[in-house]
Design an enzyme around this catalytic site. Sequence first.
Site, mmCIF file in Angstrom:
data_model
loop_
_atom_site.group_PDB
_atom_site.id
_atom_site.type_symbol
_atom_site.label_atom_id
_atom_site.label_comp_id
_atom_site.label_asym_id
_atom_site.label_seq_id
_atom_site.Cartn_x
_atom_site.Cartn_y
_atom_site.Cartn_z
ATOM 1 N N ASP A 313 41.605 -27.011 -35.306
ATOM 2 C CA ASP A 313 42.425 -25.909 -34.815
ATOM 3 C C ASP A 313 42.228 -24.468 -35.762
ATOM 4 O OD1 ASP A 313 43.910 -23.966 -33.505
ATOM 5 O OD2 ASP A 313 45.706 -25.398 -33.153
HETATM 6 C C1 BGC Z 1 46.048 -22.398 -31.438
HETATM 7 C C2 BGC Z 1 44.996 -23.211 -30.565
HETATM 8 C C3 BGC Z 1 43.919 -22.233 -29.985
HETATM 9 C C4 BGC Z 1 43.217 -21.548 -31.090
HETATM 10 C C5 BGC Z 1 42.199 -20.499 -30.756
HETATM 11 C C6 BGC Z 1 45.299 -22.068 -32.371
HETATM 12 O O1 BGC Z 1 46.044 -21.204 -33.387
HETATM 13 O O2 BGC Z 1 46.796 -23.444 -31.961
HETATM 14 O O3 BGC Z 1 45.955 -23.505 -29.168
HETATM 15 O O4 BGC Z 1 43.033 -23.028 -29.026
HETATM 16 O O5 BGC Z 1 44.183 -20.762 -31.906
HETATM 17 O O6 BGC Z 1 42.690 -19.514 -30.388
#
Ligand code: BGC
Length: 756
Positions: A313
Site C-alpha cells: 500500500d
Molecule cells: C489506500 C489504498 C489505495 C492506495 C492507492 C492507499 O492509501 O490505503 O486503498 O488503493 O492508497 O490510492
Amino acid sequence: MKKHILVTTLAGLVLVFAFSCQDISSHRKKTQGTDPALEKKVSALVSRMTLEEKVGQMTQITLDKFYKETLDTALLHEYIVKYGLGSVLNSHHDKSGMTVALSMQEWRALQTRIQKYARETRLKIPVLYGIDAIHGVTYLKGATLFPQNIALAAARDPSVVHAAAKITAKEVRACGIRWNFDPVVGVGRQPLWSRFEETFGEDPYLVGELGEAVIRGYEEDGLDKPTAVASCMKHYLGYPVPLTGKDRTPAYIPEIVLRQIFLPPYKKAVEAGASTVMINSGSINGIPVHASRYLITDVLKEELGFTGLVVTDWQDIIYLRDQHHVAKDNKEAVMMAVNAGIDMSMVPYDLSFYHDLIALVREGKVPMSRIDDAVTRILRVKYRLGLFDNPFPEKGTEDYYEKPGYKEVALQAAREAVTLLKNDTLQGNPVLPLSNKMRLLVAGPGANSRAMLNGSWSYSWQGKDESLYPAEVPTIRQALEEKFGKNKVINIAPDGFQNVSPQQVSMLRKYAPQADAIILCLGENSYAESPGSIDDLTLPEDQLLLAEAAAKTGKPVILILTEGRPRIINRIVPSMNGILLAYRPGNMGAPALAEVLEGEVNPSGRLPYTYPRYTGNLMTYDMPVRAAQYYRPQWPFGFGLSYTTFRVTSLKADKDTLQSGDTLLVTAVVKNSGPRDGAVALDLFVRDMTATVAPPMRKLRKFTRLALKSGETKKVTFALTDEDWTFIDPSLKPRIEAGKMRVLLGNKEVEFFLKK
Ligand code: BGC
Ligand code: BGC
C-alpha cells in the site's frame, strides 16, 4: 462445483440460481500460473532481463510525482525509459493537494503517452497502470458512482454487485487503464474505523460472497478482453480492526481469529481468480504485515496458492522505518519487505526502493530467486492483460463511458440497499410510506449534499468537494421535489454539508407548522482513510439537537441517515417516527430514497453489521454465548423492516442425522402476509450447539433475496455442506466435530445431528 439456492413457487415452478464455479476455475487456471504457454513466455522474458530492469518492474510511482503545474513529460520519460518503471498509479494533485479527476480523453492521452515511452525501452515491457475505482471510477469525471460496499452488503444481492463491477470495469477500460485496486475484502468489525464504508460489513461469509461477485465482474471475461480489469483484493490482512479504531494503527488478532474470520474472504478471492493483492498498512501483533514473511509468503502465496502480484500500500515500505520503527533505515525496510514476499512497491514518490533493492541484491541480502519470482508475477499479469499485444487504449472502449443503463444499475443497487429501521404507527397507520399529498419540511446537513451520499473515493480522494459532482446528480431535496412536487417541499437545509447552526434550529421551528412531516437528513460528511478517524461514535451533538427540536414540533419526523459507519443515536431513536438508513447510497441514492419514502419501492435492505446502541458496547452478532448475553445493539445484524410482513411459515431439514461429507437440504417456506408486494432478504444461520472452541451464537451460512407479491408464498431450499460447520481448532486447523447443530431462519429453527 455449483452453489445452489433453489426457489420453488407453490405452483411448483422451480427456479434454480446457480453460480457456476466452472467458469471461475478455468479463469483461475489462467490467473494462477498454470497456463504453460504463458509461463514459457514469462520465463523467457525474465531470463533476458538485467537486475536493473527487474527492479524497475517492481517499482510503482504515483502520477503526482510527474506533475509540477503540468505534466513534466521529461521526468516521466526518464522514469520509464531510464529506470524501466513497471507501474504508475493514481491521479495527480491540484494546488490545494486534492487528487484530481480527469476526463476520459485526458486519461486515454496519458496512457498512450506512457505506453509510447515504454516502447522505447530495450525490452518494450508495457507499464501497468492502476487506479482506485472503489464504487465506480473515482478519478474519472462523470463516472458512474454506485453505493459503497457497506450499502451493497445490505442488499444481499450478489447479482447487483456483479453488475456494478462489470460497469466499473468498462469505465476503467474506457480510460485505457487495466488495473483496479478493488475489492476490499476486509471484514468490517470495528465501526469506529474510517474505512468501514469500504467493507461489506461484519460477517466473513457475506464479505466473501460479495467479494467474489466483484472479482468475477472484473475478471471473468478474460483479462485480454476490453471489458475486464485486473482486480486487487485488499488490504491483506486484518486492516479493519485497529485496536484504537484509528486508521492504520496496530491490530492485535490471535491467529485462530485471523483464520476463522479474516482469512476466509481472501481464500475465496484467490479461488475466484483475483490477479493481484494489496497489503495492509498496519501491523498485527506488533509485526507490520509488509514485513511478515509468514503472512505474505507462507500463508498467502504457499498455503492459499496465490500466484498473482503482491503490491504494497501507499509508501508502506518507507513506513516500516518512519512509522513502524521496525527497520533502522530504508534499505533494511526494503530488504524486510521484499524478503517477506512483496513483489511491487507503491513507493510512491522516489527511487529509494529502486536503488536500495539493487544494492541489496548485489550484496546478497535479497536472493535473485526472490526478484525473479516477483518479476514473474508482475509480467504474468501484464501478459494476461494483453498489454504486450496492445498496451494502448483500444478503439471502441470510449463507448464504454457513461452509458444510460449504468445509472439504472446504480439506482437498483441503492433501492435494494436502503434499510428501514423504524416505522411508527400513528393514528392507526404506519408513518411510512408517506402520502404524496403531504407537504414536507426538509432539513439537516444531508439534504443538499452529494458528498454525503457518496463518501470516500468520489471524484476526489476525500469525496468532499461538492463542485466535482455532476450537476444532474440529484440531492435528497431535489429527489423529493421531483417525486412529491416542488411546491410540496419546504427546504431549510444548507447547500452542501454544514454543521447545524442555532439558526437552522429556529428555522425548523418556524417552518414546521406549515408541513405535514419533517424529513431530517443527518449523518456524516464524506471522508476517506486517516482523515476520517474519530474519537466518538456518537452522532455529533449539533445534529442530535436538531433532531430533538424536530421531535418537539409534534410533526411526524422521518430520519434519513447517510453515514459510512453506524453513528450512535440512542438519544433520538425513541422520538423519531421513521428511520431509514441509506449508508452511502451513491449518485442514485437520492431518487431511491424518494421512491422508498413515497412507497413506490418497498424497502428490503438488511443491516450488514450490528448497529450499536452504546459506545461501550461494540459487539458483533457472532459472539460466543457468554458474550452474547451482553449483545444489546440498537439494531442487530440482519435487521431491516418492510412495508409488508414476511413470515417464515416452515423450516425443514431433509435429514435428522447427517453424515459428514453429505449435503443437508434445508427448505423454508416464506410468505408475504402483508398488504404490499416486496422483496425479502433471507439470512440463514447455523449454530453449533457444542464444540471444543466456544461456538458463536450463530454464523451466517447462506443468504438470498426473494420477491414476493402480497399473499404469495415461496419455497427456498439451501444446500448445506461440511464447510458450513467447519471451525478453526486450537491447532489452527479446520475441524468438524460430531454433535447437535441448529439451523435458524427468521423466527424458525430446525436441529439435526452431525455424525462423523
Ligand atoms: C489506500 C489504498 C489505495 C492506495 C492507492 C492507499 O492509501 O490505503 O486503498 O488503493 O492508497 O490510492
Ligand atoms: C492519494 C490516495 C492515497 C493517500 C494516502 C492521497 O494523496 O490520492 O490515493 O491513498 O494519499 O495518504
